[in-house]
Write an enzyme that holds these catalytic residues in place. Structure first.
Site, PDB file in Angstrom:
ATOM      1  N   GLN A 127       0.263  -2.580   5.674  1.00 30.59           N
ATOM      2  CA  GLN A 127       0.418  -2.463   7.126  1.00 30.59           C
ATOM      3  C   GLN A 127      -0.151  -3.699   7.791  1.00 30.59           C
ATOM      4  O   GLN A 127      -1.248  -4.153   7.464  1.00 30.59           O
ATOM      5  CB  GLN A 127      -0.289  -1.212   7.637  1.00 30.59           C
ATOM      6  CG  GLN A 127      -0.240  -1.017   9.144  1.00 30.59           C
ATOM      7  CD  GLN A 127      -1.427  -1.646   9.847  1.00 30.59           C
ATOM      8  OE1 GLN A 127      -2.482  -1.851   9.250  1.00 30.59           O
ATOM      9  NE2 GLN A 127      -1.267  -1.973  11.117  1.00 30.59           N
ATOM     10  N   TYR A 129      -1.128  -5.798  11.426  1.00 32.38           N
ATOM     11  CA  TYR A 129      -1.335  -5.967  12.857  1.00 32.38           C
ATOM     12  C   TYR A 129      -1.121  -7.444  13.175  1.00 32.38           C
ATOM     13  O   TYR A 129      -1.582  -8.327  12.442  1.00 32.38           O
ATOM     14  CB  TYR A 129      -2.763  -5.593  13.265  1.00 32.38           C
ATOM     15  CG  TYR A 129      -3.051  -4.124  13.310  1.00 32.38           C
ATOM     16  CD1 TYR A 129      -2.360  -3.280  14.162  1.00 32.38           C
ATOM     17  CD2 TYR A 129      -4.059  -3.574  12.507  1.00 32.38           C
ATOM     18  CE1 TYR A 129      -2.643  -1.929  14.221  1.00 32.38           C
ATOM     19  CE2 TYR A 129      -4.351  -2.217  12.562  1.00 32.38           C
ATOM     20  CZ  TYR A 129      -3.640  -1.403  13.415  1.00 32.38           C
ATOM     21  OH  TYR A 129      -3.917  -0.066  13.467  1.00 32.38           O
ATOM     22  N   THR A 155       2.694  -2.477  12.751  1.00 32.32           N
ATOM     23  CA  THR A 155       2.258  -1.577  13.824  1.00 32.32           C
ATOM     24  C   THR A 155       2.275  -2.325  15.147  1.00 32.32           C
ATOM     25  O   THR A 155       1.643  -3.370  15.288  1.00 32.32           O
ATOM     26  CB  THR A 155       0.857  -1.030  13.530  1.00 32.32           C
ATOM     27  OG1 THR A 155       0.886  -0.309  12.300  1.00 32.32           O
ATOM     28  CG2 THR A 155       0.391  -0.104  14.640  1.00 32.32           C
ATOM     29  N   ARG A 164     -11.382   5.321  23.717  1.00 35.18           N
ATOM     30  CA  ARG A 164     -11.717   6.510  22.940  1.00 35.18           C
ATOM     31  C   ARG A 164     -13.151   6.936  23.282  1.00 35.18           C
ATOM     32  O   ARG A 164     -14.128   6.349  22.815  1.00 35.18           O
ATOM     33  CB  ARG A 164     -11.558   6.223  21.445  1.00 35.18           C
ATOM     34  CG  ARG A 164     -10.136   5.788  21.100  1.00 35.18           C
ATOM     35  CD  ARG A 164      -9.987   5.274  19.692  1.00 35.18           C
ATOM     36  NE  ARG A 164      -8.670   4.640  19.529  1.00 35.18           N
ATOM     37  CZ  ARG A 164      -8.327   3.884  18.490  1.00 35.18           C
ATOM     38  NH1 ARG A 164      -9.200   3.668  17.514  1.00 35.18           N
ATOM     39  NH2 ARG A 164      -7.124   3.350  18.425  1.00 35.18           N
ATOM     40  N   LYS A 254       6.232   0.421  13.268  1.00 30.70           N
ATOM     41  CA  LYS A 254       5.498   1.660  13.536  1.00 30.70           C
ATOM     42  C   LYS A 254       4.979   1.667  14.973  1.00 30.70           C
ATOM     43  O   LYS A 254       4.363   0.687  15.423  1.00 30.70           O
ATOM     44  CB  LYS A 254       4.330   1.805  12.561  1.00 30.70           C
ATOM     45  CG  LYS A 254       3.480   3.055  12.749  1.00 30.70           C
ATOM     46  CD  LYS A 254       2.401   3.114  11.666  1.00 30.70           C
ATOM     47  CE  LYS A 254       1.547   4.364  11.777  1.00 30.70           C
ATOM     48  NZ  LYS A 254       0.658   4.338  12.953  1.00 30.70           N
ATOM     49  N   HIS A 278       0.390   6.728  17.374  1.00 36.56           N
ATOM     50  CA  HIS A 278      -0.886   6.297  16.795  1.00 36.56           C
ATOM     51  C   HIS A 278      -1.872   7.466  16.692  1.00 36.56           C
ATOM     52  O   HIS A 278      -3.072   7.313  16.894  1.00 36.56           O
ATOM     53  CB  HIS A 278      -1.506   5.154  17.608  1.00 36.56           C
ATOM     54  CG  HIS A 278      -2.228   4.141  16.775  1.00 36.56           C
ATOM     55  ND1 HIS A 278      -1.681   2.924  16.425  1.00 36.56           N
ATOM     56  CD2 HIS A 278      -3.456   4.165  16.208  1.00 36.56           C
ATOM     57  CE1 HIS A 278      -2.555   2.240  15.700  1.00 36.56           C
ATOM     58  NE2 HIS A 278      -3.646   2.978  15.555  1.00 36.56           N
ATOM     59  N   ARG A 281      -4.193   8.117  19.625  1.00 37.30           N
ATOM     60  CA  ARG A 281      -5.382   7.276  19.730  1.00 37.30           C
ATOM     61  C   ARG A 281      -5.187   6.067  20.636  1.00 37.30           C
ATOM     62  O   ARG A 281      -6.100   5.262  20.782  1.00 37.30           O
ATOM     63  CB  ARG A 281      -5.798   6.805  18.330  1.00 37.30           C
ATOM     64  CG  ARG A 281      -6.228   7.943  17.435  1.00 37.30           C
ATOM     65  CD  ARG A 281      -6.352   7.515  15.974  1.00 37.30           C
ATOM     66  NE  ARG A 281      -7.384   6.530  15.745  1.00 37.30           N
ATOM     67  CZ  ARG A 281      -8.683   6.812  15.629  1.00 37.30           C
ATOM     68  NH1 ARG A 281      -9.098   8.065  15.763  1.00 37.30           N
ATOM     69  NH2 ARG A 281      -9.563   5.870  15.385  1.00 37.30           N
TER      70      ARG A 281
END
Length: 380
Positions: A127, A129, A155, A164, A254, A278, A281
């Site tokens: 994955q 970023y 992603t 958060r 994603k 996500h 999130r």
């Protein structure tokens, strides 16, 4: 406590992990409305029970991106998952391999790509970023190619970190002060099993793939500081050209929640997408994955391989997502709870549970293969 379901491992993880780690994997953005919707909307999907059909030979396997999977399931990428058990991503990758499904390693994993690939014999997924430092991204993609990763998940729903509240309250942030450090130390000391397994026996500590950028620093505060400075809010669809120049294998985007974005993903040459918010999130108040999935499947289901995540806690949920239009699903919290509560054995157990639950759901909806699962098994 005997774990009979994936959600049972949530309680085991809550007991075993220090609060700052448990709240990090358990929490969502803002008031966590979307996090709850992911679960509740999926639970509301009603299936048609069908009877007196020959379901003596059920086959839950499938093929995506040229890979044969024992289940239409992959372990999705989760940041710093390796902090939840000793060399945690390695343990999870081994469990996934034994179950015959893919494991996707996060860019911001605790264990490095090299360490995880060296622990298994089957190719894993990686994955990515996008960061401001394109040289670092180019190097990461080169490592993924050299490691023979079989798919790349890009992603796209994290141009900036989400807000958060739980992480601010739990002590995940703020450990740069003496008070913050003592609070985190106390949490670890009052959870001795985790402290011994991860804090002592899990050395060396670090944020594996980011090590070259962190200059030897390995604290969680270093990780979050790097995230805040280096995620790129200027990312756009044009960056797919850059990724394609460095990666020729299957490319999965994603973080898609809107049909127009799904069409754009098809236009720029993606092989697949993950319908995902996500895990609730990032932007709170958006659609659950279960509600976003059907119109996206209608828009691009013939053009892209559609995966989905969000709220999946059982094999029944897997069948629901497939009926809504996904070809396979990514597990997130379900496998991380199991890792935190039971290590590799816990992850392996959850995957066995999910397979068994899928088989029951398939039998009682009169389906014997994955390609038979579609909206015809949904109740009106």
């Amino acid at each position: 406590m005997i774990a009979a379901s994936a959600i049972d491992y949530r309680e085991l993880a809550r007991r075993r992990l220090p609060p700052f780690l448990f709240e990090y994997i358990d929490g969502g953005a803002f008031a966590e409305v979307t996090l709850r919707r992911n679960i509740s909307d999926l639970e509301r999907i009603a299936l048609r029970q069908r009877v007196l059909r020959d379901v003596s030979a059920i086959d839950p396997s499938t093929e995506i991106f040229g890979q044969r999977l024992a289940l239409p399931v992959a372990l999705g990428p989760v940041g710093i998952a390796g902090m939840n058990a000793r060399r945690g991503e390695v343990q999870a990758a081994r469990a996934a391999q034994a179950a015959g499904i893919p494991f996707a390693l996060s860019t911001v994993s605790a264990c490095s790509l090299g360490e995880v690939v060296g622990a298994v014999s089957r190719p894993i997924w990686f994955q990515l970023y996008m960061t401001r430092d394109r040289v670092f991204v180019r190097d990461l993609l080169a490592h993924a190619r050299e490691a023979r990763c079989s798919a790349l998940i890009f992603t796209v729903d994290l141009p900036v970190p989400g807000t958060r509240y739980r992480d601010q309250r739990s002590g995940m942030f703020g450990a740069t002060t003496l008070k913050g450090k003592l609070r985190r130390l106390w949490q670890a000391a009052t959870h001795p099993r985790w402290a011994w397994d991860v804090g002592v026996m899990g050395r060396p500590h670090g944020i594996g793939n980011l090590a070259p950028l962190l200059g030897g620093k390995s604290g969680i505060e270093d990780y979050f500081g790097w995230l805040g400075r280096n995620f790129d809010p200027g990312i756009s669809w044009q960056d797919i050209d850059f990724i394609r120049s460095e990666w020729s294998g299957p490319l999965i985007i994603k973080g898609i929640l809107d049909p127009e974005d799904a069409r754009e993903a098809a236009r720029v040459g993606a092989d697949g997408i993950v319908v995902s918010n996500h895990g609730g999130r990032q932007l709170d108040g958006v659609l659950s994955s279960a509600r976003a999935l059907p119109p996206i499947a209608d828009a691009v289901g013939q053009d892209l391989t559609i995966l989905a995540d969000g709220g999946i806690r059982s094999g029944l949920d897997v069948v629901r997502m497939l009926a809504l239009g996904a070809k396979a699903v990514l597990l997130g919290r379900a496998w991380v709870y199991a890792l935190g509560g039971g290590g590799e054995a816990g992850v392996a157990h959850v995957l066995r549970l999910i397979e068994a639950e899928m088989r029951v759901a398939m039998a009682l909806t009169g389906t014997t293969s994955i390609d038979q699962i579609d909206r015809t098994i949904l109740a009106a």
